[in-house]
Design a protein around this motif. Structure first.
Motif, PDB file in Angstrom:
ATOM      1  N   ASP A   1       0.810  -1.226   0.000  1.00 16.82           N
ATOM      2  CA  ASP A   1       0.000   0.000   0.000  1.00 16.82           C
ATOM      3  C   ASP A   1       0.845   1.279   0.000  1.00 16.82           C
ATOM      4  O   ASP A   1       0.319   2.376   0.158  1.00 16.82           O
ATOM      5  CB  ASP A   1      -0.972   0.001   1.197  1.00 16.82           C
ATOM      6  N   VAL A   2       2.154   1.157  -0.167  1.00 18.14           N
ATOM      7  CA  VAL A   2       3.025   2.331  -0.297  1.00 18.14           C
ATOM      8  C   VAL A   2       3.604   2.340  -1.705  1.00 18.14           C
ATOM      9  O   VAL A   2       4.182   1.346  -2.154  1.00 18.14           O
ATOM     10  CB  VAL A   2       4.155   2.316   0.759  1.00 18.14           C
ATOM     11  N   ASN A   3       3.456   3.454  -2.410  1.00 18.38           N
ATOM     12  CA  ASN A   3       3.868   3.549  -3.816  1.00 18.38           C
ATOM     13  C   ASN A   3       5.348   3.930  -3.926  1.00 18.38           C
ATOM     14  O   ASN A   3       5.692   5.113  -3.985  1.00 18.38           O
ATOM     15  CB  ASN A   3       2.988   4.583  -4.542  1.00 18.38           C
ATOM     16  N   PHE A   4       6.211   2.924  -3.978  1.00 16.62           N
ATOM     17  CA  PHE A   4       7.650   3.197  -4.031  1.00 16.62           C
ATOM     18  C   PHE A   4       8.110   3.633  -5.424  1.00 16.62           C
ATOM     19  O   PHE A   4       9.276   3.978  -5.610  1.00 16.62           O
ATOM     20  CB  PHE A   4       8.436   1.962  -3.566  1.00 16.62           C
ATOM     21  N   ARG A   5       7.192   3.663  -6.387  1.00 17.79           N
ATOM     22  CA  ARG A   5       7.545   4.189  -7.718  1.00 17.79           C
ATOM     23  C   ARG A   5       7.467   5.711  -7.734  1.00 17.79           C
ATOM     24  O   ARG A   5       7.963   6.353  -8.659  1.00 17.79           O
ATOM     25  CB  ARG A   5       6.615   3.605  -8.785  1.00 17.79           C
ATOM     26  N   HIS A   6       6.845   6.298  -6.719  1.00 17.91           N
ATOM     27  CA  HIS A   6       6.741   7.761  -6.653  1.00 17.91           C
ATOM     28  C   HIS A   6       8.133   8.370  -6.442  1.00 17.91           C
ATOM     29  O   HIS A   6       8.942   7.851  -5.670  1.00 17.91           O
ATOM     30  CB  HIS A   6       5.801   8.169  -5.513  1.00 17.91           C
ATOM     31  N   HIS A   7       8.402   9.486  -7.122  1.00 18.06           N
ATOM     32  CA  HIS A   7       9.755  10.047  -7.132  1.00 18.06           C
ATOM     33  C   HIS A   7      10.165  10.676  -5.803  1.00 18.06           C
ATOM     34  O   HIS A   7      11.317  11.100  -5.653  1.00 18.06           O
ATOM     35  CB  HIS A   7       9.896  11.074  -8.264  1.00 18.06           C
ATOM     36  N   ARG A   8       9.256  10.764  -4.832  1.00 14.71           N
ATOM     37  CA  ARG A   8       9.617  11.314  -3.526  1.00 14.71           C
ATOM     38  C   ARG A   8       9.527  10.278  -2.398  1.00 14.71           C
ATOM     39  O   ARG A   8       9.697  10.603  -1.231  1.00 14.71           O
ATOM     40  CB  ARG A   8       8.718  12.508  -3.181  1.00 14.71           C
TER      41      ARG A   8
ATOM     42  N   VAL B   1       0.335   6.623   2.930  1.00 12.67           N
ATOM     43  CA  VAL B   1       1.411   7.508   2.482  1.00 12.67           C
ATOM     44  C   VAL B   1       0.993   8.075   1.128  1.00 12.67           C
ATOM     45  O   VAL B   1       0.756   7.330   0.180  1.00 12.67           O
ATOM     46  CB  VAL B   1       2.749   6.743   2.345  1.00 12.67           C
ATOM     47  N   GLU B   2       0.868   9.403   1.046  1.00 14.68           N
ATOM     48  CA  GLU B   2       0.408  10.056  -0.185  1.00 14.68           C
ATOM     49  C   GLU B   2       1.497  10.971  -0.734  1.00 14.68           C
ATOM     50  O   GLU B   2       1.948  11.885  -0.051  1.00 14.68           O
ATOM     51  CB  GLU B   2      -0.841  10.918   0.101  1.00 14.68           C
ATOM     52  N   GLY B   3       1.901  10.705  -1.976  1.00 15.29           N
ATOM     53  CA  GLY B   3       2.890  11.556  -2.617  1.00 15.29           C
ATOM     54  C   GLY B   3       2.277  12.409  -3.704  1.00 15.29           C
ATOM     55  O   GLY B   3       1.387  11.951  -4.428  1.00 15.29           O
ATOM     56  N   ASP B   4       2.722  13.668  -3.804  1.00 15.93           N
ATOM     57  CA  ASP B   4       2.312  14.518  -4.926  1.00 15.93           C
ATOM     58  C   ASP B   4       3.557  15.182  -5.507  1.00 15.93           C
ATOM     59  O   ASP B   4       4.686  14.802  -5.174  1.00 15.93           O
ATOM     60  CB  ASP B   4       1.254  15.541  -4.490  1.00 15.93           C
ATOM     61  N   ASP B   5       3.375  16.181  -6.364  1.00 19.01           N
ATOM     62  CA  ASP B   5       4.520  16.799  -7.021  1.00 19.01           C
ATOM     63  C   ASP B   5       5.396  17.593  -6.071  1.00 19.01           C
ATOM     64  O   ASP B   5       6.555  17.886  -6.366  1.00 19.01           O
ATOM     65  CB  ASP B   5       4.054  17.720  -8.156  1.00 19.01           C
ATOM     66  N   HIS B   6       4.845  17.990  -4.922  1.00 22.88           N
ATOM     67  CA  HIS B   6       5.565  18.899  -4.026  1.00 22.88           C
ATOM     68  C   HIS B   6       6.050  18.244  -2.748  1.00 22.88           C
ATOM     69  O   HIS B   6       6.833  18.831  -2.010  1.00 22.88           O
ATOM     70  CB  HIS B   6       4.672  20.088  -3.679  1.00 22.88           C
TER      71      HIS B   6
ATOM     72  N   ILE C   1       1.977  14.272   8.721  1.00 26.00           N
ATOM     73  CA  ILE C   1       3.295  14.904   8.584  1.00 26.00           C
ATOM     74  C   ILE C   1       3.556  15.112   7.103  1.00 26.00           C
ATOM     75  O   ILE C   1       3.452  14.178   6.307  1.00 26.00           O
ATOM     76  CB  ILE C   1       4.421  14.026   9.163  1.00 26.00           C
ATOM     77  N   ARG C   2       3.895  16.342   6.747  1.00 23.52           N
ATOM     78  CA  ARG C   2       4.255  16.632   5.355  1.00 23.52           C
ATOM     79  C   ARG C   2       5.744  16.906   5.277  1.00 23.52           C
ATOM     80  O   ARG C   2       6.313  17.595   6.124  1.00 23.52           O
ATOM     81  CB  ARG C   2       3.478  17.840   4.839  1.00 23.52           C
ATOM     82  N   SER C   3       6.390  16.334   4.264  1.00 18.63           N
ATOM     83  CA  SER C   3       7.824  16.559   4.075  1.00 18.63           C
ATOM     84  C   SER C   3       8.162  16.500   2.593  1.00 18.63           C
ATOM     85  O   SER C   3       7.367  16.031   1.775  1.00 18.63           O
ATOM     86  CB  SER C   3       8.635  15.516   4.851  1.00 18.63           C
ATOM     87  N   ASP C   4       9.367  16.973   2.264  1.00 19.33           N
ATOM     88  CA  ASP C   4       9.810  16.963   0.868  1.00 19.33           C
ATOM     89  C   ASP C   4       9.998  15.537   0.350  1.00 19.33           C
ATOM     90  O   ASP C   4       9.807  15.262  -0.834  1.00 19.33           O
ATOM     91  CB  ASP C   4      11.140  17.708   0.722  1.00 19.33           C
ATOM     92  N   ALA C   5      10.425  14.630   1.237  1.00 22.88           N
ATOM     93  CA  ALA C   5      10.682  13.246   0.837  1.00 22.88           C
ATOM     94  C   ALA C   5      10.335  12.319   1.993  1.00 22.88           C
ATOM     95  O   ALA C   5      10.268  12.740   3.152  1.00 22.88           O
ATOM     96  CB  ALA C   5      12.144  13.066   0.425  1.00 22.88           C
ATOM     97  N   PHE C   6      10.120  11.045   1.647  1.00 17.17           N
ATOM     98  CA  PHE C   6       9.715  10.040   2.636  1.00 17.17           C
ATOM     99  C   PHE C   6      10.607   8.822   2.490  1.00 17.17           C
ATOM    100  O   PHE C   6      10.834   8.334   1.381  1.00 17.17           O
ATOM    101  CB  PHE C   6       8.249   9.657   2.400  1.00 17.17           C
TER     102      PHE C   6
END
Length: 463
Positions: free
Chosen positions: A153-160, A241-246, A258-263
């Protein structure tokens, strides 16, 4: 299709595979090793131990430069990018690969590149190399290691969104980073990124950091991580865990976000067994891909052994190498077989941690009448000279016999210092006592002198 015959074939060229192969060939066994990478060394060399420790060393040098008053004459504190610091680690990887490749060539071990899978208990198919091949072996050692556990359930293909392997390909320096999982790897990366000036949130599903450590050492690690700007959050489990462009948002079961630049995901590892065709020999790994073995590293299939991370605890390169050697000692029947236990911990946080033997909690629960000897690094001349004053050495010993029961060290060079105590703990009878450190002259000034200081401190507590 080419066919080859060997006495011993090892699958995996990491520390455990290397230990098994070298010991087998030294005892006259015709030996081969198979790895799915083009270069030997395993995950230890390419993704885990070696690059992360080389990275840590570079960061530690940056911290020294930025905090030591003497360097202010050279210039102001400097900011270093993560990719720039990684370059130094890559040089070390190259040296390790060259060295290990020479080992195999010099010792006449045949190296095959490709994915190995079992045809039956004595035959392996290799695919993906120069050509498809079949290897026959009297004994086979599975040493395929582990990789970061990746929940679906965590998208490790996301660039962040990264795990502890892919973080080594991070191409920028985030301002903020959330690390989920506060085990050894999570704590090490929290130290590294905090040392680069990144604001780190370390999320721990448990109630304290590295609960297997002595409580005092665990508390010291917590303090120094926080002192270096890491926000530690205990008893928190992720919901999504939700990733977006920012950036990335970590949603917790407690309702916190918690929001951060990378996870960075650092919660558990899984054994590399899914491509081995184990069903063809009747072996079934557990839910984490790990294999069960007996006290001689034998699986349920008589001709097949398993060693290293693929069998689970302790999952350390140091233990893996020795397990590999021991498994091939069982095959060759030499006198060096041992079941690998009492392995020292080596945790490369900043400052580092190392221990061997029992901790205070274990001794108290067992009602062992122990006493404590302490030496604080801030009081040692060598630590004052180097400016590495954080830390301590703690010796636990039996208050009546003075037998050494545990060595716990926190601070610069802890993983080196611990071996002096380990050597004395392994002596027979009266040679394993606190008296050794009192009656031995240590070089001065040294960090090793902490043993004399701690021993005298401990003796003062006995009445």
């Amino acid at each position: 299709m080419a066919e080859h015959h060997y006495d011993v074939v090892v699958i995996g060229a990491g520390p455990s595979g290397e230990g098994a192969a070298m010991n087998a060939t030294k005892h006259g066994k015709r030996t081969a090793i198979i790895d799915d990478k083009a270069m030997v060394g395993g995950n230890c060399t390419h993704w885990a131990t070696i690059p992360s420790k080389a990275l840590r060393h570079s960061v530690k040098q940056i911290i020294t430069f930025n905090t030591n008053q003497m360097f202010r004459e050279i210039g102001d504190p400097r900011w270093f990018s993560f990719p720039r610091v990684l370059q130094n680690a890559e040089k070390v990887i190259g040296k390790q690969v060259k060295l290990r490749t020479q080992f195999y060539a010099r010792n006449r071990v045949d190296v095959f590149s490709g994915q190995a899978s079992f045809i039956d208990a004595n035959r392996l198919a290799i695919k993906g190399g120069r050509s498809d091949e079949v290897i026959h072996a009297r004994n086979i050692v599975i040493a395929t290691g582990s990789r970061p556990y990746s929940p679906p359930d965590v998208n490790f293909r996301h660039h962040r969104i990264y795990n502890s392997d892919t973080i080594l390909k991070l191409s920028h320096t985030p301002r903020t980073l959330t690390i989920y999982g506060a085990g050894v790897i999570g704590c090490e990366y929290a130290s590294i990124f905090a040392g680069l000036g990144v604001k780190v949130d370390l999320v721990n599903p448990g109630s304290r950091l590295l609960s297997f450590l002595d409580d005092e050492i665990s508390d010291a690690l917590s303090y120094h991580l926080r002192n270096n700007g890491v926000l530690v959050r205990h008893n928190e489990k992720y919901e999504s865990v939700e990733g977006d462009d920012h950036g990335v948002i970590l949603n917790m079961e407690s309702g916190k976000k918690i929001r951060s630049d990378a996870f960075l995901w650092c919660n558990g590892r899984a054994g590399n067994t899914e491509k081995l065709g184990l069903e063809n020999i009747g072996l079934e790994p557990n839910g984490r891909g790990q294999l069960a073995t007996d006290e001689h590293y034998r699986t349920e299939v008589p001709s097949v052994y398993a060693v290293g991370d693929v069998i689970g605890f302790p999952g350390l390169a140091s233990a893996s190498y020795d397990q590999g050697r021991s498994a091939s000692s069982d095959v060759t029947g030499d006198e060096h077989f041992r079941f690998v236990e009492d392995v020292p911990t080596g945790i490369y946080t900043i400052p580092e941690i190392s221990s061997v033997g029992k901790n205070e909690r274990e001794l108290t629960e067992a009602k062992v009448p122990y006493e404590v000897g302490q030496a604080f690094f801030k009081d040692l001349a060598r630590a004052q000279i180097t400016g590495e004053a954080v830390g301590m050495l703690k010796i636990l010993f039996h208050r009546e016999t003075r037998e050494l029961l545990g060595i716990h060290c926190f601070g610069d060079q802890a993983a080196e210092i611990v071996h002096i105590g380990q050597a004395i703990m392994n002596q027979e009878g009266s040679a394993n006592t606190l008296n050794y450190f009192v009656n031995t002259t240590f070089n001065y000034p040294t960090m090793a002198e902490a043993y004399r200081v701690a021993a005298l401190n401990g003796l003062n507590r006995i009445f």
